[in-house]
Scaffold this active site. Structure first.
Site, PDB file in Angstrom:
ATOM      1  N   LYS A 192      33.877  21.544 -32.137  1.00 29.94           N
ATOM      2  CA  LYS A 192      34.838  21.554 -31.014  1.00 29.94           C
ATOM      3  C   LYS A 192      35.775  20.337 -31.078  1.00 29.94           C
ATOM      4  O   LYS A 192      36.993  20.475 -31.006  1.00 29.94           O
ATOM      5  CB  LYS A 192      34.098  21.562 -29.657  1.00 29.94           C
ATOM      6  CG  LYS A 192      33.142  22.733 -29.480  1.00 29.94           C
ATOM      7  CD  LYS A 192      32.456  22.708 -28.131  1.00 29.94           C
ATOM      8  CE  LYS A 192      31.524  21.537 -27.915  1.00 29.94           C
ATOM      9  NZ  LYS A 192      30.316  21.525 -28.760  1.00 29.94           N
TER      10      LYS A 192
ATOM     11  N   ARG B  86      30.247  23.942 -18.604  1.00 28.42           N
ATOM     12  CA  ARG B  86      29.063  24.188 -19.419  1.00 28.42           C
ATOM     13  C   ARG B  86      27.952  24.875 -18.628  1.00 28.42           C
ATOM     14  O   ARG B  86      26.877  25.094 -19.165  1.00 28.42           O
ATOM     15  CB  ARG B  86      28.547  22.821 -19.847  1.00 28.42           C
ATOM     16  CG  ARG B  86      28.250  22.622 -21.287  1.00 28.42           C
ATOM     17  CD  ARG B  86      28.119  21.121 -21.390  1.00 28.42           C
ATOM     18  NE  ARG B  86      27.503  20.647 -22.556  1.00 28.42           N
ATOM     19  CZ  ARG B  86      28.158  19.956 -23.488  1.00 28.42           C
ATOM     20  NH1 ARG B  86      29.459  19.764 -23.395  1.00 28.42           N
ATOM     21  NH2 ARG B  86      27.504  19.464 -24.477  1.00 28.42           N
TER      22      ARG B  86
ATOM     23  N   ARG C 224      26.860  13.143 -38.643  1.00 26.73           N
ATOM     24  CA  ARG C 224      28.151  12.794 -38.017  1.00 26.73           C
ATOM     25  C   ARG C 224      28.276  11.277 -37.834  1.00 26.73           C
ATOM     26  O   ARG C 224      27.341  10.592 -37.485  1.00 26.73           O
ATOM     27  CB  ARG C 224      28.275  13.452 -36.641  1.00 26.73           C
ATOM     28  CG  ARG C 224      29.531  12.960 -35.892  1.00 26.73           C
ATOM     29  CD  ARG C 224      29.838  13.747 -34.669  1.00 26.73           C
ATOM     30  NE  ARG C 224      28.707  13.952 -33.804  1.00 26.73           N
ATOM     31  CZ  ARG C 224      28.697  14.857 -32.815  1.00 26.73           C
ATOM     32  NH1 ARG C 224      29.744  15.613 -32.604  1.00 26.73           N
ATOM     33  NH2 ARG C 224      27.627  14.985 -32.066  1.00 26.73           N
TER      34      ARG C 224
ATOM     35  N   ARG D  49      26.261   8.456 -33.020  1.00 21.06           N
ATOM     36  CA  ARG D  49      26.034   8.640 -31.578  1.00 21.06           C
ATOM     37  C   ARG D  49      24.547   8.558 -31.235  1.00 21.06           C
ATOM     38  O   ARG D  49      23.721   9.056 -31.982  1.00 21.06           O
ATOM     39  CB  ARG D  49      26.601   9.999 -31.135  1.00 21.06           C
ATOM     40  CG  ARG D  49      28.022   9.913 -30.611  1.00 21.06           C
ATOM     41  CD  ARG D  49      28.677  11.250 -30.409  1.00 21.06           C
ATOM     42  NE  ARG D  49      27.912  12.207 -29.631  1.00 21.06           N
ATOM     43  CZ  ARG D  49      28.360  13.438 -29.305  1.00 21.06           C
ATOM     44  NH1 ARG D  49      29.565  13.813 -29.685  1.00 21.06           N
ATOM     45  NH2 ARG D  49      27.616  14.267 -28.609  1.00 21.06           N
TER      46      ARG D  49
ATOM     47  N   ARG E 115      19.587  19.726 -27.074  1.00 18.71           N
ATOM     48  CA  ARG E 115      20.961  20.103 -26.698  1.00 18.71           C
ATOM     49  C   ARG E 115      21.226  21.575 -27.013  1.00 18.71           C
ATOM     50  O   ARG E 115      21.921  22.270 -26.280  1.00 18.71           O
ATOM     51  CB  ARG E 115      21.968  19.194 -27.415  1.00 18.71           C
ATOM     52  CG  ARG E 115      22.029  17.807 -26.788  1.00 18.71           C
ATOM     53  CD  ARG E 115      22.549  16.748 -27.741  1.00 18.71           C
ATOM     54  NE  ARG E 115      23.880  16.997 -28.248  1.00 18.71           N
ATOM     55  CZ  ARG E 115      24.393  16.377 -29.314  1.00 18.71           C
ATOM     56  NH1 ARG E 115      23.678  15.479 -29.970  1.00 18.71           N
ATOM     57  NH2 ARG E 115      25.608  16.637 -29.693  1.00 18.71           N
TER      58      ARG E 115
HETATM   59  P1  AP5 Z   1      32.188  17.901 -34.010  1.00 22.47           P
HETATM   60  O1  AP5 Z   1      33.579  18.373 -34.119  1.00 22.47           O
HETATM   61  O2  AP5 Z   1      31.960  16.503 -33.565  1.00 22.47           O
HETATM   62  O3  AP5 Z   1      31.303  18.939 -33.140  1.00 22.47           O
HETATM   63  P2  AP5 Z   1      31.274  19.230 -31.561  1.00 22.47           P
HETATM   64  O4  AP5 Z   1      31.239  20.711 -31.417  1.00 22.47           O
HETATM   65  O5  AP5 Z   1      32.348  18.480 -30.860  1.00 22.47           O
HETATM   66  O6  AP5 Z   1      29.836  18.673 -31.240  1.00 22.47           O
HETATM   67  P3  AP5 Z   1      29.340  17.709 -30.060  1.00 22.47           P
HETATM   68  O7  AP5 Z   1      28.028  17.152 -30.531  1.00 22.47           O
HETATM   69  O8  AP5 Z   1      30.384  16.743 -29.645  1.00 22.47           O
HETATM   70  O9  AP5 Z   1      29.088  18.763 -28.946  1.00 22.47           O
HETATM   71  P4  AP5 Z   1      28.208  18.608 -27.720  1.00 22.47           P
HETATM   72  O10 AP5 Z   1      28.661  19.762 -26.918  1.00 22.47           O
HETATM   73  O11 AP5 Z   1      26.744  18.565 -28.008  1.00 22.47           O
HETATM   74  O12 AP5 Z   1      28.510  17.133 -27.201  1.00 22.47           O
HETATM   75  P5  AP5 Z   1      29.437  16.572 -26.045  1.00 22.47           P
HETATM   76  O13 AP5 Z   1      30.032  15.317 -26.514  1.00 22.47           O
HETATM   77  O14 AP5 Z   1      30.310  17.642 -25.500  1.00 22.47           O
HETATM   78  O15 AP5 Z   1      31.498  18.143 -35.439  1.00 22.47           O
HETATM   79  C1  AP5 Z   1      30.145  17.786 -35.681  1.00 22.47           C
HETATM   80  C2  AP5 Z   1      29.978  17.280 -37.126  1.00 22.47           C
HETATM   81  O16 AP5 Z   1      30.218  18.346 -38.028  1.00 22.47           O
HETATM   82  C3  AP5 Z   1      30.969  16.178 -37.510  1.00 22.47           C
HETATM   83  O17 AP5 Z   1      30.310  15.283 -38.355  1.00 22.47           O
HETATM   84  C4  AP5 Z   1      32.094  16.925 -38.260  1.00 22.47           C
HETATM   85  O18 AP5 Z   1      32.716  16.088 -39.212  1.00 22.47           O
HETATM   86  C5  AP5 Z   1      31.310  18.062 -38.913  1.00 22.47           C
HETATM   87  N1  AP5 Z   1      32.069  19.306 -39.020  1.00 22.47           N
HETATM   88  C6  AP5 Z   1      32.831  19.889 -38.054  1.00 22.47           C
HETATM   89  N2  AP5 Z   1      33.342  21.060 -38.484  1.00 22.47           N
HETATM   90  C7  AP5 Z   1      32.882  21.242 -39.751  1.00 22.47           C
HETATM   91  C8  AP5 Z   1      33.048  22.289 -40.734  1.00 22.47           C
HETATM   92  N3  AP5 Z   1      33.780  23.399 -40.475  1.00 22.47           N
HETATM   93  N4  AP5 Z   1      32.420  22.142 -41.919  1.00 22.47           N
HETATM   94  C9  AP5 Z   1      31.662  21.036 -42.183  1.00 22.47           C
HETATM   95  N5  AP5 Z   1      31.455  20.019 -41.297  1.00 22.47           N
HETATM   96  C10 AP5 Z   1      32.062  20.120 -40.100  1.00 22.47           C
HETATM   97  O19 AP5 Z   1      28.358  16.263 -24.907  1.00 22.47           O
HETATM   98  C11 AP5 Z   1      27.399  15.220 -25.094  1.00 22.47           C
HETATM   99  C12 AP5 Z   1      26.490  15.169 -23.867  1.00 22.47           C
HETATM  100  O20 AP5 Z   1      27.260  14.867 -22.673  1.00 22.47           O
HETATM  101  C13 AP5 Z   1      25.758  16.476 -23.520  1.00 22.47           C
HETATM  102  O21 AP5 Z   1      24.561  16.626 -24.266  1.00 22.47           O
HETATM  103  C14 AP5 Z   1      25.483  16.264 -22.023  1.00 22.47           C
HETATM  104  O22 AP5 Z   1      24.421  15.379 -21.809  1.00 22.47           O
HETATM  105  C15 AP5 Z   1      26.768  15.573 -21.545  1.00 22.47           C
HETATM  106  N6  AP5 Z   1      27.799  16.537 -21.093  1.00 22.47           N
HETATM  107  C16 AP5 Z   1      29.054  16.673 -21.601  1.00 22.47           C
HETATM  108  N7  AP5 Z   1      29.737  17.618 -20.945  1.00 22.47           N
HETATM  109  C17 AP5 Z   1      28.896  18.100 -19.980  1.00 22.47           C
HETATM  110  C18 AP5 Z   1      29.024  19.113 -19.002  1.00 22.47           C
HETATM  111  N8  AP5 Z   1      30.151  19.817 -18.868  1.00 22.47           N
HETATM  112  N9  AP5 Z   1      27.952  19.359 -18.197  1.00 22.47           N
HETATM  113  C19 AP5 Z   1      26.803  18.657 -18.318  1.00 22.47           C
HETATM  114  N10 AP5 Z   1      26.626  17.665 -19.238  1.00 22.47           N
HETATM  115  C20 AP5 Z   1      27.665  17.408 -20.064  1.00 22.47           C
HETATM  116 MG    MG Z   2      32.411  16.890 -29.480  1.00 23.80          MG
END
Ligand code: AP5
Ligand code: MG
Length: 220
Positions: A13, A88, A127, A160, A171
């Site tokens: 994402k 979410r 990552r 992270r 997660r």
């Molecule tokens: P990346 O692009 O970073 O993936 P992402 O989908 O953004 O993954 P996140 O871990 O950020 O998602 P998340 O939803 O768990 O975390 P968030 O920060 O939202 O890519 C991942 C890796 O893969 C990278 O190394 C990249 O280089 C590689 N990659 C990408 N695409 C690729 C491809 N096509 N091929 C090969 N490699 C690739 O949330 C974190 C925490 O915050 C949650 O756990 C929760 O506690 C809290 N939180 C956030 N929002 C809410 C909400 N709305 N409600 C409740 N809690 C929330």
């Molecule tokens: Mg992300």
């Protein structure tokens, strides 16, 4: 144009949103990035967020909605919003819908990036992120030019705190139990289109598919 980018942790994402922002001139609002900045500030709110994030659990809806509603308001006058990681849960989606409807700027669509569980664990544990500019790398898939250093701003990259294998499994559970129902919720909304994209492919291929989805949502 108002679009939600949805998908499990590690689906890509954040990586994809950064590319789409350049191409479509929309504002990327990532709840995770906003929460991590709050954590880094050391505020009381940041300490509360850390308790949930570091355990791989969702932050309670009331806290999420109050932070994200003001971020949406601040950015809603621009050309468009690309929401990443929010909403979410179904209550978060209902609250966002009410806010957007009141502003006369309803949601156009939801783009869901799918990725397999095994790929997700590999992507998350490898990552590396830039704490200054937010650029995202992977130690083998998308490495920086110089190991451990951000290509964009030269800052030392970090792993992270929630990017361990145990936390990513938690997660993933949260995604399946609390976030997948949000997709079902939007399927019941006649004016919201859902576009599903296979995120198991190379980064450029996924970008192409998402850009085509954005084009079609923009032209509706
Ligand atoms: P990346 O692009 O970073 O993936 P992402 O989908 O953004 O993954 P996140 O871990 O950020 O998602 P998340 O939803 O768990 O975390 P968030 O920060 O939202 O890519 C991942 C890796 O893969 C990278 O190394 C990249 O280089 C590689 N990659 C990408 N695409 C690729 C491809 N096509 N091929 C090969 N490699 C690739 O949330 C974190 C925490 O915050 C949650 O756990 C929760 O506690 C809290 N939180 C956030 N929002 C809410 C909400 N709305 N409600 C409740 N809690 C929330
Ligand atoms: Mg992300």
């Amino acid at each position: 144009m108002r679009i939600i980018l949805m998908g499990p942790p590690g689906a890509g994402k954040g990586t994809q949103a950064k590319r789409l922002v350049d191409q479509f001139g929309v504002v990327h609002l990532s709840s995770g990035d906003i929460f991590r900045a709050e954590k880094a500030s050391g505020s009381e709110l940041g300490k509360t967020l850390a308790q949930y994030m570091d355990a791989g659990k969702l932050v309670p809806d009331d806290v999420v909605v109050s932070v994200m509603a003001s971020a949406v308001t601040k950015n809603s006058s621009g050309p468009g919003l690309l929401l990443d990681g929010f909403p979410r849960t179904v209550p978060q989606a209902e609250s966002l819908d009410k806010q957007l409807a009141a502003a006369g700027k309803p949601l156009d669509g939801v783009m869901v990036i799918a990725a397999s569980d095994q790929l997700i664990v590999d992507r998350i544990t490898g990552r590396r992120s830039c704490p200054k500019c937010g650029a995202v790398y992977h130690v083998t898939n998308i490495p920086p030019k110089k190991a451990g250093i951000c290509d964009v701003c030269g800052t030392a990259l970090v792993h992270r705190t929630d990017d361990t294998e145990a936390t990513v499994r938690q997660r993933l559970n949260a995604y399946k139990q609390q976030t997948e129902p949000v997709i079902a919720y939007y399927r019941t909304r006649p004016n919201v289109r859902i576009i599903e994209v296979d995120g198991n492919r190379a980064t450029d291929e996924v970008t192409k598919a998402l850009a085509a989805g954005m084009q079609s949502l923009a032209g509706r």
